[in-house]
Design a protein around this motif. Sequence first.
Motif, PDB file in Angstrom:
ATOM      1  N   GLY A  26     -47.442  88.300  12.152  1.00  0.00           N
ATOM      2  CA  GLY A  26     -48.077  88.847  11.003  1.00  0.00           C
ATOM      3  C   GLY A  26     -49.458  88.217  10.942  1.00  0.00           C
ATOM      4  N   ALA A  27     -50.408  88.203   9.713  1.00  0.00           N
ATOM      5  CA  ALA A  27     -51.377  87.509   9.571  1.00  0.00           C
ATOM      6  C   ALA A  27     -51.087  86.841   8.077  1.00  0.00           C
ATOM      7  N   TYR A  28     -51.717  85.565   8.194  1.00  0.00           N
ATOM      8  CA  TYR A  28     -51.464  84.804   6.956  1.00  0.00           C
ATOM      9  C   TYR A  28     -52.993  84.181   6.664  1.00  0.00           C
ATOM     10  N   THR A  29     -53.240  83.890   5.525  1.00  0.00           N
ATOM     11  CA  THR A  29     -54.343  83.195   4.881  1.00  0.00           C
ATOM     12  C   THR A  29     -53.812  81.865   4.113  1.00  0.00           C
ATOM     13  N   MET A  30     -54.708  80.850   4.764  1.00  0.00           N
ATOM     14  CA  MET A  30     -54.164  79.540   4.378  1.00  0.00           C
ATOM     15  C   MET A  30     -54.821  79.088   3.002  1.00  0.00           C
ATOM     16  N   LEU A  31     -53.631  78.932   1.974  1.00  0.00           N
ATOM     17  CA  LEU A  31     -54.083  78.402   0.796  1.00  0.00           C
ATOM     18  C   LEU A  31     -54.346  77.161   0.376  1.00  0.00           C
ATOM     19  N   SER A  32     -53.540  76.039   1.232  1.00  0.00           N
ATOM     20  CA  SER A  32     -54.215  74.658   0.943  1.00  0.00           C
ATOM     21  C   SER A  32     -53.669  73.982   2.257  1.00  0.00           C
ATOM     22  N   GLN A  33     -54.428  72.520   2.183  1.00  0.00           N
ATOM     23  CA  GLN A  33     -54.091  71.959   3.339  1.00  0.00           C
ATOM     24  C   GLN A  33     -53.988  70.399   3.070  1.00  0.00           C
ATOM     25  N   SER A  34     -52.977  69.686   3.197  1.00  0.00           N
ATOM     26  CA  SER A  34     -52.894  68.331   2.741  1.00  0.00           C
ATOM     27  C   SER A  34     -52.712  67.532   3.799  1.00  0.00           C
ATOM     28  N   VAL A  35     -53.322  66.275   3.847  1.00  0.00           N
ATOM     29  CA  VAL A  35     -53.266  65.080   5.060  1.00  0.00           C
ATOM     30  C   VAL A  35     -52.662  63.944   4.206  1.00  0.00           C
ATOM     31  N   ASN A  36     -51.696  63.490   4.663  1.00  0.00           N
ATOM     32  CA  ASN A  36     -51.192  61.995   4.563  1.00  0.00           C
ATOM     33  C   ASN A  36     -51.215  61.329   5.580  1.00  0.00           C
ATOM     34  N   ASP A  37     -52.115  60.247   5.060  1.00  0.00           N
ATOM     35  CA  ASP A  37     -52.371  59.126   6.173  1.00  0.00           C
ATOM     36  C   ASP A  37     -51.485  57.686   6.062  1.00  0.00           C
ATOM     37  N   GLY A  38     -50.489  57.967   5.250  1.00  0.00           N
ATOM     38  CA  GLY A  38     -49.490  56.828   5.214  1.00  0.00           C
ATOM     39  C   GLY A  38     -49.610  56.225   3.920  1.00  0.00           C
ATOM     40  N   LYS A  39     -50.798  56.480   3.370  1.00  0.00           N
ATOM     41  CA  LYS A  39     -51.079  55.690   1.965  1.00  0.00           C
ATOM     42  C   LYS A  39     -51.186  56.547   0.881  1.00  0.00           C
ATOM     43  N   LYS A  40     -51.708  57.761   1.220  1.00  0.00           N
ATOM     44  CA  LYS A  40     -51.854  58.884   0.187  1.00  0.00           C
ATOM     45  C   LYS A  40     -52.253  60.062   0.624  1.00  0.00           C
ATOM     46  N   ASP A  41     -52.010  61.106  -0.212  1.00  0.00           N
ATOM     47  CA  ASP A  41     -52.095  62.548   0.169  1.00  0.00           C
ATOM     48  C   ASP A  41     -53.261  63.000  -0.455  1.00  0.00           C
ATOM     49  N   THR A  42     -54.158  63.696   0.559  1.00  0.00           N
ATOM     50  CA  THR A  42     -55.187  64.244   0.012  1.00  0.00           C
ATOM     51  C   THR A  42     -55.484  65.671   0.456  1.00  0.00           C
ATOM     52  N   THR A  43     -55.611  66.624  -0.602  1.00  0.00           N
ATOM     53  CA  THR A  43     -55.357  68.337  -0.397  1.00  0.00           C
ATOM     54  C   THR A  43     -56.869  68.751  -0.590  1.00  0.00           C
ATOM     55  N   TYR A  44     -56.647  69.920   0.541  1.00  0.00           N
ATOM     56  CA  TYR A  44     -58.124  70.658   0.453  1.00  0.00           C
ATOM     57  C   TYR A  44     -57.799  72.075   0.044  1.00  0.00           C
ATOM     58  N   THR A  45     -58.501  72.811  -0.803  1.00  0.00           N
ATOM     59  CA  THR A  45     -58.360  74.164  -0.976  1.00  0.00           C
ATOM     60  C   THR A  45     -59.487  75.070  -0.753  1.00  0.00           C
ATOM     61  N   SER A  46     -60.603  74.283  -0.332  1.00  0.00           N
ATOM     62  CA  SER A  46     -62.026  75.070   0.003  1.00  0.00           C
ATOM     63  C   SER A  46     -61.894  75.601   1.256  1.00  0.00           C
ATOM     64  N   LEU A  47     -61.266  75.292   2.509  1.00  0.00           N
ATOM     65  CA  LEU A  47     -61.338  75.603   3.524  1.00  0.00           C
ATOM     66  C   LEU A  47     -61.024  77.111   3.845  1.00  0.00           C
ATOM     67  N   GLN A  48     -61.522  77.924   4.494  1.00  0.00           N
ATOM     68  CA  GLN A  48     -61.074  79.218   4.607  1.00  0.00           C
ATOM     69  C   GLN A  48     -60.432  79.223   6.140  1.00  0.00           C
ATOM     70  N   GLN A  49     -59.226  79.839   6.185  1.00  0.00           N
ATOM     71  CA  GLN A  49     -58.684  80.052   7.365  1.00  0.00           C
ATOM     72  C   GLN A  49     -57.587  81.035   7.346  1.00  0.00           C
ATOM     73  N   LEU A  50     -57.549  81.858   8.467  1.00  0.00           N
ATOM     74  CA  LEU A  50     -56.788  82.718   8.955  1.00  0.00           C
ATOM     75  C   LEU A  50     -55.911  82.493  10.050  1.00  0.00           C
TER      76      LEU A  50
END
Length: 259
Positions: A26-50
């Motif tokens: 199927g095809a999927y649109t990304m809604l959010s991307q979160s990165v955890n560096d061991g200390k904190k979570d950083t969430t991004y929602t502006s990146l456009q990805q399919l």
Amino acid sequence: MFAVGLLALISCNGNSEKKEAMSMTGAYTMLSQSVNDGKKDTTYTSLQQLKIYTDDFMMYANVNPKDSVSSFGVGTYSITADSVIENVLYNAGDTSASDDPVKFTLVIEKTAKGYKQVIPEITSGTTKMKLTEDYETAGTGAKSPLDGAWKQVKNYTVKGKDTVVNKLTQYKTYYAGHFIFGHTYTDSTKKLHTGMGYGTFEMNGNNKVKESVTASTYSDIQGKNFDIDIALNGADEFMQTITGANGEKDVEIYQRMKK
């Protein structure tokens, strides 16, 4: 007799409760991307990805709207229990690219909207990170002879009586009414550049396709529709031609990728 019957009943119940094999096509649109560096979570929602999964291949492409920096990757995949193992054969981002295969194991959780994928450990320099991405289903049930992953083998522009050969590496995937293209090329200073685009498509017979670009590195094609002539050469090769208002023709020839 009772024991045998009970055993048979348990066996039948056990078979009926077996989980169906997970499917990712199927095809999927990304809604959010979160990165955890061991200390904190950083969430991004502006990146456009399919992201598209065909029967055998996967391809993703993304662009940051703020600076038009983009990346993409294409490769094969397999499914094991609740995990997807992606073997990325070619990937590029901004001014770098690689054709060295890279494997990623994604832990998949199906959701009401689509799915969540987690890569438990990605190394960036000396930092180990956990990457989590949420996706929403975007695909349709539409089928076409273009469905699959393709690699471009020739690209040229026809201007009147002149033909100019364009040198670039380009991949394209069609599936579930959506498409992705991604390419790399070098400029006159030998600097590498990455470009991509994705959106929806529909066939008009077997020799025409209409592509609607949702997101792209190139602002001049984003939000635009393109009527493309298609010439199929069997099931594993096709030629696409885009004719501009000035009569200039951009011709691309693709061959189907196979495992």
